[in-house]
Design an enzyme around this catalytic site. Structure first.
Site, mmCIF file in Angstrom:
data_model
loop_
_atom_site.group_PDB
_atom_site.id
_atom_site.type_symbol
_atom_site.label_atom_id
_atom_site.label_comp_id
_atom_site.label_asym_id
_atom_site.label_seq_id
_atom_site.Cartn_x
_atom_site.Cartn_y
_atom_site.Cartn_z
ATOM 1 C CG ASP A 23 -1.973 -1.052 1.205
ATOM 2 O OD1 ASP A 23 -2.447 -1.387 0.107
ATOM 3 O OD2 ASP A 23 -2.353 -1.554 2.283
ATOM 4 C CG ASP B 5 -6.670 -1.370 -1.437
ATOM 5 O OD1 ASP B 5 -6.867 -2.588 -1.628
ATOM 6 O OD2 ASP B 5 -5.763 -0.941 -0.692
#
Length: 156
Positions: free
Chosen positions: A112, A128
């Site tokens: 991430d 995401d």
């Protein structure tokens, strides 16, 4: 169908590119401020799902992702031919699901990097975003479909 799979492949490619750039340019747990107090990039590793729930449960994520991808492809071929909105939503979900699945297979975690500095929100990635947008479009499709069905019933 080619449009839907092309979109999914583009999302996977963009997701994997941004993850590669993050890993190769930002040291783990370091942050690069991009827009002060708004947006920064942080190299983060997530062994769970959103908000790090179910951390370390890779076998569970493998099984769930394979099932989800199978269901999405099935509905992409059935509903996607009937309505472009559901087709786009499913292809975006497909790209997001596969993007994070690749990370889980290769690294045992998901990379991430996108951090919103103006709100306390988990760090996330392109996959995401795709999953969230795809689900949002699916909700819009379901609402529109429900309105259509209601109008048909009232018109009878």
């Amino acid at each position: 169908m080619i449009l839907y799979y092309t979109l999914a492949v583009l999302i996977i490619g963009l997701d994997q590119l941004t993850k590669y750039l993050t890993v190769s340019t930002i040291p783990y747990r370091e942050t690069i401020e991009w827009i002060p107090n708004v947006l920064s990039f942080t190299h983060h590793r997530n062994t769970g799902a959103a908000w790090s729930i179910l951390e370390g449960q890779m076998l569970f994520f493998y099984i769930v992702t394979v099932v989800v991808v199978g269901v999405v492809i099935y509905y992409l071929h059935t509903l996607g031919k009937q309505d472009i909105l559901i087709g786009l939503s499913l292809s975006i979900i497909l790209g997001g699901a596969i993007g994070n699945f690749i990370d889980r297979l290769i690294h045992q975690y998901v990379v991430d990097m996108i951090k919103l500095d103006f709100i306390n929100f988990p760090i996330f990635n392109i996959a995401d975003i795709a999953l969230s947008v795809g689900v949002g479009l699916m909700i819009v499709y379901l609402v529109i479909d429900e309105i259509r069905n209601h109008k048909k019933k009232v018109g009878q």
